[in-house]
Design an enzyme around this catalytic site. Structure first.
Site, PDB file in Angstrom:
ATOM      1  N   ALA A  30       0.821  -1.233  -0.079  1.00  0.00           N
ATOM      2  CA  ALA A  30       0.025   0.016  -0.102  1.00  0.00           C
ATOM      3  C   ALA A  30       0.993   1.408  -0.197  1.00  0.00           C
ATOM      4  O   ALA A  30       0.370   2.375   0.096  1.00  0.00           O
ATOM      5  CB  ALA A  30      -0.887   0.047   1.045  1.00  0.00           C
ATOM      6  N   GLU A  38      18.100  -2.327   2.360  1.00  0.00           N
ATOM      7  CA  GLU A  38      17.213  -2.229   1.221  1.00  0.00           C
ATOM      8  C   GLU A  38      17.809  -2.065  -0.099  1.00  0.00           C
ATOM      9  O   GLU A  38      17.444  -2.573  -1.129  1.00  0.00           O
ATOM     10  CB  GLU A  38      16.168  -0.919   1.377  1.00  0.00           C
ATOM     11  CG  GLU A  38      15.031  -0.862   0.683  1.00  0.00           C
ATOM     12  CD  GLU A  38      13.963  -1.983   0.714  1.00  0.00           C
ATOM     13  OE1 GLU A  38      13.776  -2.049   2.137  1.00  0.00           O
ATOM     14  OE2 GLU A  38      13.345  -2.295  -0.239  1.00  0.00           O
ATOM     15  N   ASP A  80      11.501   6.010   4.500  1.00  0.00           N
ATOM     16  CA  ASP A  80      10.923   5.067   5.158  1.00  0.00           C
ATOM     17  C   ASP A  80      11.522   4.785   6.204  1.00  0.00           C
ATOM     18  O   ASP A  80      10.869   4.507   7.359  1.00  0.00           O
ATOM     19  CB  ASP A  80      10.761   3.939   4.240  1.00  0.00           C
ATOM     20  CG  ASP A  80      10.297   4.439   2.681  1.00  0.00           C
ATOM     21  OD1 ASP A  80       9.608   5.305   2.509  1.00  0.00           O
ATOM     22  OD2 ASP A  80      10.503   3.524   1.874  1.00  0.00           O
ATOM     23  N   TYR A 102      10.580   2.291 -10.356  1.00  0.00           N
ATOM     24  CA  TYR A 102      11.607   3.248  -9.317  1.00  0.00           C
ATOM     25  C   TYR A 102      12.890   3.633  -9.787  1.00  0.00           C
ATOM     26  O   TYR A 102      13.284   4.539  -9.610  1.00  0.00           O
ATOM     27  CB  TYR A 102      11.386   2.679  -7.917  1.00  0.00           C
ATOM     28  CG  TYR A 102      11.649   3.554  -6.920  1.00  0.00           C
ATOM     29  CD1 TYR A 102      10.971   4.234  -6.012  1.00  0.00           C
ATOM     30  CD2 TYR A 102      12.877   3.349  -6.500  1.00  0.00           C
ATOM     31  CE1 TYR A 102      11.215   5.153  -5.025  1.00  0.00           C
ATOM     32  CE2 TYR A 102      13.344   4.126  -5.470  1.00  0.00           C
ATOM     33  CZ  TYR A 102      12.852   5.038  -4.705  1.00  0.00           C
ATOM     34  OH  TYR A 102      13.405   5.647  -3.680  1.00  0.00           O
TER      35      TYR A 102
END
Ligand code: GLA
Length: 385
Positions: free
Chosen positions: A123, A160, A172, A221
């Protein structure tokens, strides 16, 4: 949720966990794709989180189990490799482990880990960053690693970037770490500073999840990331003093726009103008001017739609439906884009009733699909429970 997790850990691994940690999901409030461009971004930690229970083992084995996934992962400290398919989820804690090793923080024994979450995956609320943060905090707790909160953020982001393989910025992980109830987190991604900004009273956040996920989201991205880096390279030929897009003022960009290929120019405009919008949002928040903040949120979405092209018809529909509603200050896509969720900033008069009407209008346009909606309250950053 903590007691349930402890109980399940005990049932699964036959002993109690030594640490239980919790890290929240986040809303990207404003500052879209500004983070890896050295810009400013405002986000809020929400009251949904990833919780991790961990205990050391006597050998060097690693056993990872998720309450949301079907496949467990078993490996050992010396043979950590990137997972694929149904075991992909394990890359978040494993990536953190590898990231800590690079910092010289070496676990002497293996561990068992159990994870649960109520952050909607897909989401755009960063369940993955929350998992990384909760894991980093859990490892620092069971192995007594001396880690500041800044170091936790860096370790999680590197996991990440280098292990999971997404060239994301710091947003994030930083918001999941530095979040504070009733506050936004302001990140200066060039200076790497994290501060909190109080939210005016009466501000409410609603999340409208399109349940759409572009199947190329990771590569889209990465493409936007490359396009921004290309813009910097080209602008630098005329303005050698700039290091990143956030160093370029809107006026400077206007003067040099003709030197950029059309698409690269659109991406650069989005980032440069978005960075200015974050500054304007901070000023408007300080005055309690929520109307202006709402206008800036809508302008951000419009820029995503037209310039950065990281929106999609479903996200646009939600924003269009929301902006016609009373008590909605503004709305925009939240996070990377290409699907995911819209965030709306509303007054307290906007309740479940209005939110459900918006969802029903949306469903009527998209074959009665059922979008997920929820009222997101702000919450605190990662902590040991
Ligand atoms: C994703 C990334 C962040 C940031 C946003 C877009 O959430 O993980 O680092 O780039 O997209 O602003």
């Amino acid at each position: 949720m903590k007691n349930d997790l402890v109980k399940l850990f005990e049932e699964t691994f036959g002993r109690l966990p030594q640490a239980v940690t919790c890290a929240p999901g986040r809303i990207e409030f404003i500052g879209n794709h500004t983070d890896y461009n050295g810009g400013l971004v405002l986000g809020a930690a929400i009251d949904r989180s990833v919780k991790v229970a961990v205990a050391r083992r006597e050998d060097d084995r690693i056993h990872l189990k998720s309450l949301m996934e079907t496949q467990d992962v078993q490996t050992s400290l010396s043979s950590v490799i990137r997972q694929t398919g149904a075991r992909f989820w394990a890359n978040y804690p494993l990536g953190v482990l590898e990231s800590l090793k690079q910092d010289g923080l070496l676990p002497d024994k293996g561990f068992d880990l159990l994870v649960t979450s109520d952050v909607h995956p897909g989401a755009g609320l960063s369940s993955s960053a929350a998992f990384e943060l909760a894991s980093a905090l859990a490892f620092s707790s069971i192995y007594n690693f001396p880690m500041t909160r800044e170091r936790l953020v860096m370790a999680a982001r590197r996991a990440e970037n280098e292990f999971v393989g997404v060239p994301c910025g710091i947003l994030d992980q930083a918001v999941s770490c530095f979040g504070k109830e009733d506050h936004l987190v302001l990140i200066d991604c060039k200076q790497i500073t994290f501060t909190t900004v109080p939210l005016p009273k009466g501000v409410n956040f609603w999340i409208f999840n399109t349940n759409v996920k572009h199947n190329l989201v990771t590569s889209l991205y990465a493409t936007r990331h490359q396009e921004c880096m290309e813009a910097v390279r080209l602008i630098k030929q005329s303005l050698p003093e700039i290091d990143c897009l956030a160093d370029v003022t809107p006026k400077q960009l206007k003067a040099h726009l003709h030197e950029l290929p059309k698409k690269i120019g659109l991406r650069a405009r989005h980032v440069v103008e978005e960075n200015q919008r974050v500054k304007d949002t901070i000023a408007a928040l300080a005055k309690g001017d929520l109307r202006t903040v709402g206008t800036l949120l809508l302008a951000s979405h419009e820029s995503s739609r037209k310039l950065f092209e990281n929106s999609c018809p479903e996200l646009d529909t939600f924003v269009d439906l929301l902006k016609k509603r009373a008590h909605v200050f503004g709305a925009r896509l939240t996070g990377g884009g290409f699907g995911g969720a819209v965030m709306a900033m509303t007054g307290p008069e906007f309740t479940e009733v209005q939110a459900s009407e918006v969802a029903a209008d949306f469903a009527a346009r998209y074959n009665n699909c059922c979008p997920a909606i929820f009222h997101a309250k702000t919450g605190d950053g990662a902590h040991v429970v």
